[in-house]
Structure formats: structure tokens, C-alpha cells
Design a protein around this motif. Structure first.
Motif, PDB file in Angstrom:
ATOM      1  N   ASN A 167       0.859  -1.185   0.000  1.00  0.00           N
ATOM      2  CA  ASN A 167       0.000   0.000   0.000  1.00  0.00           C
ATOM      3  C   ASN A 167       0.894   1.233   0.000  1.00  0.00           C
ATOM      4  O   ASN A 167       1.623   1.486   0.960  1.00  0.00           O
ATOM      5  N   ILE A 168       0.870   1.974  -1.085  1.00  0.00           N
ATOM      6  CA  ILE A 168       1.758   3.121  -1.235  1.00  0.00           C
ATOM      7  C   ILE A 168       1.528   4.174  -0.153  1.00  0.00           C
ATOM      8  O   ILE A 168       2.452   4.918   0.215  1.00  0.00           O
ATOM      9  N   PHE A 169       0.340   4.198   0.420  1.00  0.00           N
ATOM     10  CA  PHE A 169       0.035   5.194   1.448  1.00  0.00           C
ATOM     11  C   PHE A 169       0.743   4.884   2.774  1.00  0.00           C
ATOM     12  O   PHE A 169       0.790   5.742   3.660  1.00  0.00           O
ATOM     13  N   ASN A 170       1.291   3.670   2.901  1.00  0.00           N
ATOM     14  CA  ASN A 170       2.056   3.343   4.108  1.00  0.00           C
ATOM     15  C   ASN A 170       3.365   4.115   4.191  1.00  0.00           C
ATOM     16  O   ASN A 170       4.008   4.159   5.247  1.00  0.00           O
ATOM     17  N   LEU A 171       3.767   4.718   3.071  1.00  0.00           N
ATOM     18  CA  LEU A 171       5.009   5.499   3.062  1.00  0.00           C
ATOM     19  C   LEU A 171       4.821   6.888   3.661  1.00  0.00           C
ATOM     20  O   LEU A 171       5.800   7.611   3.853  1.00  0.00           O
ATOM     21  N   PHE A 172       3.595   7.234   3.943  1.00  0.00           N
ATOM     22  CA  PHE A 172       3.307   8.564   4.471  1.00  0.00           C
ATOM     23  C   PHE A 172       2.853   8.457   5.929  1.00  0.00           C
ATOM     24  O   PHE A 172       2.203   7.479   6.323  1.00  0.00           O
ATOM     25  N   PRO A 173       3.190   9.464   6.740  1.00  0.00           N
ATOM     26  CA  PRO A 173       3.986  10.666   6.415  1.00  0.00           C
ATOM     27  C   PRO A 173       5.446  10.321   6.165  1.00  0.00           C
ATOM     28  O   PRO A 173       5.956   9.344   6.701  1.00  0.00           O
ATOM     29  N   VAL A 174       6.089  11.120   5.344  1.00  0.00           N
ATOM     30  CA  VAL A 174       7.457  10.819   4.895  1.00  0.00           C
ATOM     31  C   VAL A 174       8.424  10.730   6.062  1.00  0.00           C
ATOM     32  O   VAL A 174       9.280   9.845   6.118  1.00  0.00           O
ATOM     33  N   LEU A 175       8.301  11.611   7.019  1.00  0.00           N
ATOM     34  CA  LEU A 175       9.200  11.605   8.176  1.00  0.00           C
ATOM     35  C   LEU A 175       8.614  10.860   9.369  1.00  0.00           C
ATOM     36  O   LEU A 175       9.155  10.920  10.473  1.00  0.00           O
ATOM     37  N   GLY A 176       7.512  10.140   9.167  1.00  0.00           N
ATOM     38  CA  GLY A 176       6.964   9.291  10.210  1.00  0.00           C
ATOM     39  C   GLY A 176       6.753  10.011  11.521  1.00  0.00           C
ATOM     40  O   GLY A 176       5.976  10.954  11.619  1.00  0.00           O
ATOM     41  N   GLY A 177       7.485   9.574  12.546  1.00  0.00           N
ATOM     42  CA  GLY A 177       7.342  10.157  13.872  1.00  0.00           C
ATOM     43  C   GLY A 177       8.134  11.425  14.074  1.00  0.00           C
ATOM     44  O   GLY A 177       8.216  11.923  15.201  1.00  0.00           O
ATOM     45  N   GLY A 178       8.769  11.933  13.030  1.00  0.00           N
ATOM     46  CA  GLY A 178       9.510  13.173  13.151  1.00  0.00           C
ATOM     47  C   GLY A 178      10.990  12.995  12.878  1.00  0.00           C
ATOM     48  O   GLY A 178      11.500  11.879  12.740  1.00  0.00           O
ATOM     49  N   VAL A 179      11.693  14.121  12.802  1.00  0.00           N
ATOM     50  CA  VAL A 179      13.127  14.102  12.494  1.00  0.00           C
ATOM     51  C   VAL A 179      13.917  13.389  13.585  1.00  0.00           C
ATOM     52  O   VAL A 179      14.835  12.617  13.308  1.00  0.00           O
ATOM     53  N   HIS A 180      13.555  13.626  14.849  1.00  0.00           N
ATOM     54  CA  HIS A 180      14.278  13.018  15.962  1.00  0.00           C
ATOM     55  C   HIS A 180      14.212  11.489  15.898  1.00  0.00           C
ATOM     56  O   HIS A 180      15.230  10.807  16.059  1.00  0.00           O
TER      57      HIS A 180
END
Length: 311
Positions: A167-180
Motif C-alpha cells: 500500500n503506497i500510502f504506508n510510506l506517508f507521512p514521509v518523516l513518520g514520527g519526526g526528524v528526531h
């Protein structure tokens, strides 16, 4: 710690690949895949790039200064420094052996022996590891040249077979839980390549040693490619609630493979490939532990050193 004998660079590269590949059959990828969304893929790319950079610098150093470094190492190999280094390596190898045995025994139990106790499955891995260690580094390297390519191709095919379930939507959000979280996962991902450094303890000081160093780097590069493919496929195929759980990632991927009405799952094949990879890792760790122990106790070959290594 260096064994006797001349090895093929291809076998060295395969062993280097397996020193990272075996982690894909354990819970180790969770350190990266817990960074949900595209963050896990970014973390895998960052950790792999830094690992290859560090390994490349080490290979460059050994290629140019290995002889000089070896002479200084021999000068420091006596006394307190040798004991500290040997004990540190032994401690790491001991913990690695216990962890890998537990992880692979659990995976085999889940896939093939759900009603058997964990210790019963572990006995088979330990026995196979002792047999491999008894045969020596040369046998382990030759087996790596045969089995590791098969394991690598099998794991790559597993990743590709999950693409219909992706599912291509699993790639979003791009930064997931954040930069940290992305940076933290990337740093933890460096451990994925840590065992490759153990190979520098066994590469013999021959005229062909530079080809061995290049083979180690090539094996690490192949491990990087497989790791990226695995994390990418896992992110696409497994939804976030399951992906961040404490399951074995490769087992969750298995559940996403469908090959028609009659072949629903390929558990037995993956279980066999994971057993091959785990056996090679355990045999290598056990054999290296015996070599380090012999060096620590300073037992010459002619007075029982070879017997100690066999035991």
C-alpha cells in the motif's frame, strides 16, 4: 586471531554479507521499522550510507597500512592490552551467540514447531554450530559461498512477492514520527553492520589481503541493498499498527505472500533459508570464540591449541 589458510575473496564477501543478512531474520529490523512511514526507509538509507563510509575508511586504512599496523599490533599483543581486547571480544561473541540462538530458535518454533519447547529447537542450532565450528574457518567460508547467495536471493524474492499486498500510502507521512525519531533509528541501524568488523580479525596477512578487504566492502554493500529492499517492502506491505509491534518482521512479510490457491505461503522455504543463515553465523561466532580463547590463554598449536579450538 588469524587462522591459517588462503580464502577466496568471493567466500569472504558472502560471509560479510551473512554477518548482516542474518539480522533480517530476527527482530533487529524493528529498530528501523518502528520509525513509521517513509522515516524507516530514510533511516535505513542514512545508517547504511554511514556504515559503508566508516567501513570504506577502515578498508582504505588496512589496505595501505596493514603491515605496519600488524607489527605494532604484535608488539602490543602481550600483557594487559591483549587480555582486555580478548575479553572484550569474547564477551561480545558470547552475548551474540546467546542472542542469535534465541532469535532463530524462536523463529523456527513459530513457523515449523509451534508445539515444541524453545530449548528443543535451540539444541539443533547449537549442535549444527558446534559441527561447523569443529570443521574450521575454511569450511565455514566455503559454505558461505554456497548458502549465502541462495539465502540472499530467497529473501529478495520474498520482498518482491509482497509487492501485490503493498500500500503506497504506508510510506506517508514521509518523516513518520519526526526528524528526531528518524535520526535515532538511523543511529541504531548502524548496529546492523557491526558484525562485519569481526572479519578483520581473521583476514590473513597475505599478498592478496587487499582483495579480501575489497571483498568485505562488497559484501557490506550487498547487505545495504538487501536491507533497503527489506525495509521498503516491509513498510509497503505491513500497516503501521503491526509494523511497530514486537513481532518478527520476516514472519509478518510471510503472511503477505500469496502464490495462488494451492500455494498460500512459503513458510518452509524461508524457515530453511533462515536456518542456513543462522547456522553460519553461530558457527562463525563459536569458531572465532575458540580462536580468541586460545590466544588469550596463549596455548601453542603443538601443545593442545588445536585441540582446544576443536572443543
Amino acid at each position: 586471531f588469524k587462522p591459517n589458510g588462503i580464502f577466496k575473496p568471493f567466500d569472504i564477501a558472502c560471509l560479510a554479507l551473512n554477518l548482516s543478512l542474518y539480522r533480517l531474520f530476527t527482530k533487529a529490523p524493528l529498530s528501523i521499522t518502528k520509525a513509521t512511514g517513509g522515516s524507516g526507509i530514510i533511516a535505513a538509507l542514512v545508517s547504511g550510507a554511514f556504515a559503508l563510509l566508516i567501513l570504506g575508511l577502515i578498508v582504505l586504512f588496512f589496505s595501505k597500512y596493514s603491515s605496519r599496523f600488524e607489527r605494532r599490533n604484535q608488539a602490543l599483543a602481550s600483557g594487559f592490552f591483549r587480555h582486555i581486547l580478548s575479553l572484550a571480544v569474547l564477551l561480545y561473541l558470547g552475548l551474540s551467540f546467546a542472542t542469535v540462538t534465541g532469535e532463530f530458535s524462536f523463529l523456527s518454533q513459530v513457523i515449523a514447531f509451534p508445539k515444541s519447547p524453545l530449548w528443543f529447537v535451540a539444541v539443533f542450532f547449537i549442535a549444527a554450530a558446534f559441527i561447523g565450528a569443529f570443521c574450521g574457518f575454511s569450511a565455514i567460508l566455503r559454505l558461505s559461498g554456497i548458502l549465502v547467495p541462495v539465502c540472499s536471493v530467497g529473501l529478495a524474492l520474498l520482498c518482491l512477492l509482497t509487492s501485490p499486498s503493498g500500500n503506497i500510502f504506508n510510506l506517508f507521512p514521509v518523516l513518520g514520527g519526526g526528524v528526531h525519531q528518524t535520526i535515532t533509528s538511523g543511529i541504531q541501524g548502524l548496529l546492523f553492520y557491526a558484525d562485519i568488523l569481526l572479519l578483520f580479525l581473521i583476514i590473513p596477512e597475505t599478498e592478496d589481503r587487499q582483495s579480501y578487504y575489497k571483498a568485505v566492502f562488497f559484501g557490506a554493500a550487498m547487505a545495504f541493498v538487501l536491507n533497503i529492499l527489506f525495509v521498503f517492502s516491509y513498510t509497503l506491505a505491513v500497516s503501521a499498527p503491526e509494523a511497530v509491534g514486537e513481532h518478527i518482521p520476516v514472519y509478518l512479510l510471510l503472511k503477505e505472500v500469496r502464490l495462488g490457491r494451492f500455494i498460500q505461503r512459503i513458510d518452509a522455504i524461508i524457515q530453511l533459508l533462515s536456518a542456513f543463515s543462522g547456522f553460519l553465523q553461530l558457527a562463525f561466532v563459536l569458531r572465532l570464540s575458540a580462536s580468541v580463547l586460545k590466544k588469550l590463554l596463549n596455548i601453542p598449536q603443538k601443545t593442545g591449541g588445536e585441540v582446544l579450538e576443536k572443543i
